[in-house]
Design an enzyme around this catalytic site. Structure first.
Site, mmCIF file in Angstrom:
data_model
loop_
_atom_site.group_PDB
_atom_site.id
_atom_site.type_symbol
_atom_site.label_atom_id
_atom_site.label_comp_id
_atom_site.label_asym_id
_atom_site.label_seq_id
_atom_site.Cartn_x
_atom_site.Cartn_y
_atom_site.Cartn_z
ATOM 1 N N ASP A 81 -1.875 -26.661 -18.578
ATOM 2 C CA ASP A 81 -0.724 -25.947 -19.121
ATOM 3 C C ASP A 81 -1.034 -24.476 -18.913
ATOM 4 O O ASP A 81 -2.172 -24.031 -19.100
ATOM 5 C CB ASP A 81 -0.483 -26.258 -20.588
ATOM 6 C CG ASP A 81 0.929 -25.864 -21.002
ATOM 7 O OD1 ASP A 81 1.856 -26.090 -20.204
ATOM 8 O OD2 ASP A 81 1.110 -25.338 -22.118
ATOM 9 N N PHE A 166 4.760 -19.469 -6.641
ATOM 10 C CA PHE A 166 5.857 -20.013 -7.445
ATOM 11 C C PHE A 166 5.822 -19.351 -8.812
ATOM 12 O O PHE A 166 4.986 -18.493 -9.083
ATOM 13 C CB PHE A 166 5.748 -21.543 -7.558
ATOM 14 C CG PHE A 166 4.492 -22.029 -8.238
ATOM 15 C CD1 PHE A 166 4.489 -22.375 -9.573
ATOM 16 C CD2 PHE A 166 3.307 -22.147 -7.536
ATOM 17 C CE1 PHE A 166 3.341 -22.821 -10.204
ATOM 18 C CE2 PHE A 166 2.148 -22.601 -8.144
ATOM 19 C CZ PHE A 166 2.161 -22.938 -9.484
ATOM 20 N N TYR A 168 6.275 -16.896 -11.673
ATOM 21 C CA TYR A 168 6.479 -15.455 -11.793
ATOM 22 C C TYR A 168 5.714 -14.667 -10.723
ATOM 23 O O TYR A 168 5.645 -13.438 -10.805
ATOM 24 C CB TYR A 168 6.038 -14.989 -13.188
ATOM 25 C CG TYR A 168 6.884 -15.544 -14.295
ATOM 26 C CD1 TYR A 168 8.002 -14.857 -14.782
ATOM 27 C CD2 TYR A 168 6.590 -16.781 -14.866
ATOM 28 C CE1 TYR A 168 8.786 -15.373 -15.802
ATOM 29 C CE2 TYR A 168 7.366 -17.316 -15.887
ATOM 30 C CZ TYR A 168 8.457 -16.611 -16.348
ATOM 31 O OH TYR A 168 9.233 -17.125 -17.351
#
Length: 212
Positions: A81, A166, A168
């Site tokens: 994450d 990919f 930001y």
């Protein structure tokens, strides 16, 4: 005479599942693991949907994803994450980086929402960093997950630059290279990014286990 407790050995799985449907993440995670002779499966291989990220921290969300993938497949699992934390926005978008502009938002919509939120923030106050947590579970009930972290520091640009990467990346300026993350070659990004740092910590764990 005291009884010696057995030492728990690190274990290297013969196969595992990467608990993500994000193609960008799959590419970044698979490459460093490929040299370990581990058979790597992905969620798309099993037609698994992404789990709802209901945790209050990045670690909790990574554990949720890994446990679900392991439970569904019976395989050891790796999940990450990650997100972007901007100082001027008190850590936003943070846990909500993937859905900053809405539940089904695209990468472009997300970073455009970020630029809009920062339109009045001066150049000297646009510091930010990417954070990544990667967890490894031997099984869905593993009580001692391996947790690896990485941080990548930079700042937010005024407008997007570059076509690679990919998330930001087009608006994340990398001081070491004086360009955006989206202007880096994949080989460059995979040496210095937050995810690269975390996955290499995990690779080191596996290498140590193989040498036991």
């Amino acid at each position: 005479m005291a009884v010696k407790k057995p030492i728990l050995q690190k274990a290297v799985p013969q196969s595992l599942i990467l608990a993500t449907n994000n193609r960008g993440k799959l590419l970044e995670l698979q490459a460093p693991l490929s040299a370990l002779n581990i058979d790597i499966k992905t969620q798309p291989d099993y037609g698994l949907e992404s789990v709802d990220e209901t945790g209050q921290t990045f670690i909790e969300n990574a554990l949720l994803k890994a446990r679900m993938a392991s439970q569904k497949t019976g395989l050891p699992a790796i999940a990450d994450d990650s997100g972007l934390l901007v100082e001027a926005l008190q850590g936003a978008p943070g846990l909500y980086s993937a859905r900053y502009a809405g539940a089904q938002a695209t990468d472009v919509e997300n970073y455009e929402a970020l630029l809009k939120a920062m339109k009045d923030v001066s150049q000297d106050k646009r510091q930010a960093h990417y954070y990544c947590c990667i967890v490894f579970l031997q099984n869905a009930c593993d009580p001692t997950p391996v947790i690896c972290e990485g941080r990548w520091y930079g700042r937010i640009l005024l407008s997007p630059q570059g076509e690679e990467g990919f998330g930001y990346d087009p608006v994340f300026f990398v001081p070491e290279y004086q360009c955006s993350a989206a202007q880096l070659k994949p080989s460059q990004k995979n040496r210095i990014s937050h995810r690269a740092q975390a996955i290499m910590n995990l690779v080191s764990y596996f290498q140590d286990a193989q040498n036991q």
